[in-house]
Design an enzyme around this catalytic site. Structure first.
Site, mmCIF file in Angstrom:
data_model
loop_
_atom_site.group_PDB
_atom_site.id
_atom_site.type_symbol
_atom_site.label_atom_id
_atom_site.label_comp_id
_atom_site.label_asym_id
_atom_site.label_seq_id
_atom_site.Cartn_x
_atom_site.Cartn_y
_atom_site.Cartn_z
ATOM 1 N N GLU A 167 69.371 -9.762 0.262
ATOM 2 C CA GLU A 167 69.463 -8.912 -0.938
ATOM 3 C C GLU A 167 70.313 -7.670 -0.675
ATOM 4 O O GLU A 167 71.123 -7.260 -1.512
ATOM 5 C CB GLU A 167 68.059 -8.497 -1.423
ATOM 6 N N HIS A 170 73.860 -8.342 -1.013
ATOM 7 C CA HIS A 170 74.368 -8.231 -2.388
ATOM 8 C C HIS A 170 74.725 -6.776 -2.705
ATOM 9 O O HIS A 170 75.779 -6.478 -3.270
ATOM 10 C CB HIS A 170 73.304 -8.677 -3.396
ATOM 11 N N HIS A 294 67.730 -23.996 -14.431
ATOM 12 C CA HIS A 294 69.131 -23.786 -14.800
ATOM 13 C C HIS A 294 69.606 -24.700 -15.931
ATOM 14 O O HIS A 294 70.634 -24.430 -16.535
ATOM 15 C CB HIS A 294 70.018 -23.987 -13.574
#
Ligand code: ZN
Length: 395
Positions: A167, A170, A294
Site C-alpha cells: 500500500e 502505491h 469485477h
C-alpha cells in the site's frame, strides 16, 4: 475499447497477452499437475480424477483464483517455510505502528523522502471500535499532490506486513507522479500500480528481515522451496484466472457469447486456461461469472494478469541494476539508493509517456516480458518437474 488503452493496436494487445500466457503456461501446468495429484491423494479418484480438470471448490478460494489455502495439502514433508514471519513479529512485540514505520523505512532506505506528517495524522491504521469501516486495504492521495494516506485495519501478521509495503508503494508512486500535469497523474497502463506495490513486497526476503532485526539466522537456500511454493500458489495459480476473466468479457462484448451461452462460455474458458471445472452440473439459468466482483462491478481485469507479469519484470530489472547474482527470489533492493533513483525515474513519469517508454526507463526493455517470473520460480519449477516425472499431466 477495453483493449484500446495500452498504447498499441487493440488486436495486437490481445496477441501480446496470448504471447505472455504461452511463456508462463509450462510453469502453470506443472503447478496444476502437482496440486491435482496431491488433492487426489486427499480426496480420491472419484472426486479428483487424474485426467480431468480440478473441481473448483477444492482449491480453498471461492473463485479458485489463488490456492494458498491448500498449501498444507500440497507441500510434502521438509519443505515447510523456514521461518514464520507472523511469529517473528509477535516475538519482537511489533505494534501496528511499527509495521507502518518498517514499511516506510524500506522506502527511505532506497532514497525516497519520508512520508509526510499528515500521512500519520490522517491515515486509518486500526479498526475503529465505534463504527463499521471498509477494512479492505487501500492507498489514497487526497489532493493529488502529497496528502497521501492509507486505509487499513492492520493486523500484526505476515500477510499485513506484505500488504503495508504494497500500500505504501502505491502512495510513493502517487507522490512521485504528482510532478506531472493533472491528466498524467496516473500509471501509464492499469497494470503498473499493482505491480509496483507487489514488486516492493517481493523484496521482503530473509536478508531484508535479518537487516531490520526480525530474523536472526539466514535459512539455507534449500529451505526456500516452501516459501516459493506458497508464493506460487498465489501468484502463479492466479495467472490463467487473471487472463480468462477478460477473455470471457471480450467474447461477451463481441457477441461471440450470447446470454444463453454466458455460463457455459465461462466454464469453457475456466477449463481451457485454468484446468479447473465446475463442481457440479450447472443449472440452465446459472450465471457464475456474476459471483466475481469485477463482473457486476464492470471493472476490467486484464490489469491483474499484467501486474503479475510486470512485478517480476520490475524486480528482475532492479536486481540486475543492483548487481545481484544469487537466485532472484532472494534479492531485496532494501538500502540500494542507486536502484531507488532509477526506479523513481519510471515512477515520476506517471502517464505522461506510453507505458513502453516508462518500462524502458527502468528495465531497458519496452516489451512486457514473462521470462522474469520464470526465473523467479525456476528452483520451484525444477522441483515440480521432479514431482511430476511419473505423472500424466494435462486435462
Ligand atoms: Zn494495490
Amino acid at each position: 475499447m477495453w483493449r484500446s488503452k495500452y498504447d498499441m493496436d487493440a488486436d495486437a494487445f490481445a496477441g501480446d497477452v496470448d504471447r505472455l500466457w504461452g511463456e508462463v503456461k509450462p510453469l502453470y501446468d506443472a503447478l496444476q499437475c502437482h496440486v491435482r495429484a496431491k488433492l487426489n491423494e486427499s480426496y480420491g479418484d472419484e472426486v479428483v480424477p487424474l485426467d480431468q480438470a480440478i473441481p473448483a471448490h477444492l482449491l480453498g478460494n471461492m473463485w479458485a483464483q489463488s490456492w494458498g489455502n491448500v498449501y498444507d495439502k500440497v507441500a510434502p514433508e521438509g519443505t515447510a517455510p523456514a521461518y514464520d514471519l507472523t511469529a517473528l513479529l509477535a516475538e519482537k512485540n511489533y505494534s501496528e505502528l511499527d509495521m507502518v514505520k518498517t514499511a516506510e523505512g524500506f522506502f527511505t532506505s532506497v532514497g525516497f523522502d519520508p512520508l509526510p506528517e499528515t500521512f500519520y495524522e490522517r491515515s486509518l491504521f486500526l479498526k475503529p471500535e465505534d463504527r463499521d469501516v471498509v477494512c479492505h486495504a487501500s492507498a489514497w492521495n487526497l489532493n493529488d499532490i502529497d496528502d497521501i494516506r492509507i486505509k487499513m485495519c492492520i493486523k500484526v501478521d505476515a500477510e499485513d506486513f506484505q500488504t503495508i509495503h504494497h500500500e505504501i508503494g502505491h502512495n510513493i508512486y502517487q507522490r512521485a507522479y504528482s510532478v506531472q500535469d493533472p491528466l498524467f497523474r496516473n500509471d501509464p497502463n492499469d497494470g503498473f500500480h499493482e505491480a509496483i506495490g507487489d514488486m516492493i513486497a517481493l523484496s521482503i526476503t530473509p536478508d531484508y528481515l535479518q537487516q531490520i532485526g526480525l530474523l536472526e539466522d539466514l535459512p539455507p537456500a534449500e529451505a526456500d522451496l516452501g516459501i516459493l511454493l506458497r508464493q506460487a500458489l498465489d501468484k502463479v495459480a492466479f495467472l490463467p484466472f487473471g487472463l480468462m476473466v477478460d477473455k470471457w468479457r471480450w467474447q461477451v462484448f463481441s457477441g461471440e457469447l450470447t446470454p444463453d451461452s454466458y455460463n457455459d462460455g465461462w466454464w469453457k474458458l475456466r477449463e481451457q486456461y485454468q484446468g479447473v471445472r465446475a463442481p457440479n452440473d450447472r443449472p440452465a439459468d446459472a450465471f457464475d461469472p456474476g459471483a466475481k466482483f469485477h463482473i457486476p462491478g464492470n471493472t476490467p481485469y486484464m490489469r491483474y494478469f499484467l501486474s503479475h507479469i510486470f512485478q517480476f519484470q520490475f524486480q528482475k530489472a532492479a536486481c540486475d541494476l543492483a548487481g545481484w547474482e544469487g537466485p532472484l527470489h532472494r534479492c531485496s533492493i532494501y538500502g540500494n539508493e542507486a536502484v531507488g533513483e532509477k526506479f523513481n525515474e519510471m515512477l515520476e513519469m506517471g502517464a505522461s509517456k506510453p507505458w513502453q517508454d516508462a518500462l524502458a526507463a527502468f528495465t531497458g526493455k519496452s516489451e512486457a516480458d514473462a521470462t522474469a517470473i520464470l526465473a523467479y520460480f525456476a528452483p520451484l519449477k525444477e522441483w515440480l518437474d521432479e514431482q511430476n516425472a511419473d505423472r500424466e499431466c494435462g486435462w
